[in-house]
Enzyme design. Structure first.
Site, short mmCIF file in Angstrom:
data_model
loop_
_atom_site.label_atom_id
_atom_site.label_comp_id
_atom_site.label_asym_id
_atom_site.label_seq_id
_atom_site.Cartn_x
_atom_site.Cartn_y
_atom_site.Cartn_z
N GLU A 205 37.29 34.28 26.33
CA GLU A 205 38.11 35.42 26.75
C GLU A 205 39.55 35.02 27.11
OE1 GLU A 205 34.82 38.53 28.44
OE2 GLU A 205 35.43 36.95 29.82
N GLU A 279 29.29 39.47 23.15
CA GLU A 279 28.68 39.92 24.40
C GLU A 279 28.56 41.44 24.38
OE1 GLU A 279 30.53 38.60 27.99
OE2 GLU A 279 30.53 36.47 27.41
#
Length: 639
Positions: A205, A279
């Site tokens: 991320e 995810e």
């Protein structure tokens, strides 16, 4: 895109040895195995291809392949239960397990690595291989994962000039030294070398952080030059996905729902690549004092059905969350510091203690319908039980055990726990620090505290300091007395640029009436297992019924000849930690929402088990056990 499924056992495939294990073909959603594919003169495991209509898909040994993954973190699950959780993953219909690799747990002291017990990464991946599961590794160096400092070791904070998650010289030097140790452990696990690892993620991320446009390229090359040859991924949320991507790696999506615009954006970025959701959040984590987070099973089923319909590969975060044992939990700033609770149940597909949920059965039915294959039988549930209550009859006040600790540090001015000259100059990662100095007058005490402090004159509590309360009035005193400030690291922030400033304890600016205090004696209270073992050898006192103040309490949990899982119910205690047979089960806190602590049966001995509670505020009466967790309700404020 049409989705085709092959039978459970795939033909024309020679078994591949992996550390004396035979790799089985994965079940569910497998089209077959990989056809080697050359990219920039290197052979990689997972490949991509295009259909005549231009839609991209993964291939594995020349056949279409859908990644149907679930996250299970080895470091959050007792080693004895790894197999149980992975078999349940497979029986649900998944073909891949994904896991982060936590740098801060593997290298708590700089240059000293731990890959033992629950941290044995190679054993975990070997086990997955023996069961026929593919593996995707997410080694960071930053992982988030709601653990302390997002998985970065606290000793990185010793240097105020070093900038985390950038190409700052000191940071990348530390990363290089870590990768020099870690990556050789991963190399034989890769598909090309006979292992189950089909993909490796670069960092995590970074689009939400993005402090250095050269950083992701550096981490990618750090993996490649050390021998990583499998498919490389990045993962980011839909709003920042382009900032975290890097040439030569597949950009994947992190999301809480099926957001069409995110998939359009991802397709436009790389229209010749498959879509993958790295995810899909099956729930969310909890923080102390906040409501328990849940997500409906029907919503999970609907969203996963869409992934299958469109032929998207996906990974459910989490399939099984497990537990933030010890002090591994992270925190968030929202706007104040909120520590992540001990349970990482996450409202996931499998509960914290490995129990089936409604989400599990809905997904199993969905996957069975999509594949048309017979499913393996469900593994047995892990039995839970209730034991007799524990009455901690003996205690040791914190200030009575200081002589049992390692030699304290004496400094002219206080320093944060990360900068203590201990642990081979790695400082202190977790736990508490006690600062002591002599004062000869009362007045207004000022200190910047992270995260929470109890302040004492000698042994008498006079108040608390925390991130929201920097001042405390000290009453008039006669002569000189001992000022004691007990500071707890309640979890470093695991997300955002604020990780750079997550030093815990006290800094040098501690004053009374604006006069700086000097000459401190500093005790490290990291609560390691070795300390708990020494503590049991001491002369414990009979505990009074209503003792106030930080103290250790000792009792015996009697379990009989066949230990089973249970939960400790600490409803009549206030705030602290629990250790069973020297293992730190984690924090309890009467602000909720978590009211019970999970106790794995394999951590219990037949018959008698030592239970030590470190209670910071006020003694409770007893500890009950229960066969069900309580995560839903909040309770009274600290008293």
């Amino acid at each position: 895109m049409a989705v085709f499924f092959l039978p459970l056992v795939l033909t024309g495939l020679a078994p591949r040895p992996f550390k004396n294990a035979v790799f089985k073909s994965p079940a569910r959603f497998s089209w077959s195995h990989l056809s080697p594919f050359n990219l920039k003169n290197r052979t990689i495991g997972l490949s991509t291809a295009l259909q005549p209509n231009g839609k991209a898909y993964f291939t594995l040994e020349g056949h279409k392949f859908m990644i149907v993954g679930g996250s299970v973190h080895y470091f959050r699950v007792p080693r004895e239960y790894w197999k149980d959780r992975l078999l349940k993953l497979q029986a649900c219909g998944f073909n891949t397990v994904t896991t982060y690799i936590p740098w801060n747990l593997h290298e708590q002291e700089r240059g000293k690595f731990d890959f033992s017990e629950m941290l044995d990464l190679e054993a975990y991946v070997s086990l997955a291989a023996s069961l026929g599961l593919w593996v995707i590794l997410r080694p960071g160096p930053y992982i988030c994962a709601e653990i302390d400092l997002g998985g970065l070791p606290s000793w990185l904070l010793r240097d105020p000039e070093s900038k985390l998650r950038t190409t700052s010289k000191d940071f990348v030097q530390a990363v290089d030294e870590y990768f020099d140790h870690l990556i050789p452990r991963i190399l034989p696990l890769q598909y090309l070398h006979g292992g189950p690892v089909i993909a490796v993620q670069i960092e995590n991320e970074y689009g939400s952080f993005y402090m250095d446009p050269m950083y992701m390229d550096y981490i990618k090359e750090a993996l490649l030059k050390r021998g990583i040859v499998e498919f490389l991924l990045t993962s980011d949320n839909g709003k920042e996905i382009e900032f975290g991507s890097v040439k030569g790696a597949l950009a994947t999506l992190n999301t809480q729902s099926f957001v069409k615009d995110y998939f359009i954006k991802l397709h436009r970025m790389q229209n010749d690549k498959p879509i993958m959701i790295m995810e899909y959040w099956t729930g969310w984590y909890d923080t102390w004092g906040s409501p328990h987070n849940t997500k409906s099973a029907n919503e999970i089923q609907r969203t996963v059905s869409k992934f299958i319909k469109y032929g998207f590969s996906f990974n459910l975060y989490m399939f099984h969350g497990g537990t933030n044992f010890g002090f591994m939990n992270g925190a968030k700033q929202d706007p104040y510091h909120l520590g992540v609770v001990t349970s990482y149940d996450y409202d996931a597909v499998l509960s914290e203690a490995g129990d089936y949920t409604e989400k599990y059965f809905k997904l199993r039915k969905l996957f069975a319908s999509a594949s048309g294959d017979p499913q393996p039988p469900l593994p047995l549930t892990t039995p839970k039980t209730v034991y007799p209550f524990v009455g901690p009859s003996f205690f040791l006040p914190l200030f009575d055990i200081l002589s049992y600790l390692d030699k304290p540090v004496t400094l002219y001015t206080p320093v944060t726990m990360e900068n203590l000259p201990i642990n081979n100059d790695s400082g202190q990662a977790f736990g508490l620090v006690l600062y002591e100095t002599s004062i000869c007058s009362g007045g207004r005490l000022l200190a910047s505290v992270h995260d929470a402090a109890q302040v004492f004159l000698n042994n008498v509590s006079i108040g608390v300091l925390d991130a929201n309360t920097a001042a405390l009035n000290i009453p008039k005193i006669q002569g000189c007395q001992l000022l004691r400030i007990l500071v707890e690291n309640q979890g470093r922030i695991n997300f955002s640029w604020k990780i750079q400033s997550e030093r815990k304890g006290l800094n040098e600016f501690v004053s009374i009436n604006y006069i700086l205090l000097r000459n401190f004696t500093i005790y490290s209270l990291d609560m390691k297992r070795s300390f708990l073992k020494r503590l049991l050898l001491r002369n414990w006192k009979l505990a009074p019924p209503h003792y106030r103040g930080p103290a250790f309490y000792w009792g015996i949990l009697k379990v009989g000849s066949s230990p089973k899982d249970t939960f400790l119910d600490l409803r009549n205690w206030n705030y602290g930690f629990v250790f069973i047979n020297g293992r730190n089960l984690g924090r309890y806190h009467n602000t909720g929402p978590q009211r019970t602590l999970y106790v794995p049966g394999p951590w219990l001995h037949p018959d008698n088990n030592d239970v030590i509670v470190f209670e910071k505020i006020k003694k409770g009466f007893y500890i009950q056990t229960t066969n069900k967790p309580q995560l839903q309700k909040c309770c009274k404020e600290n008293s």
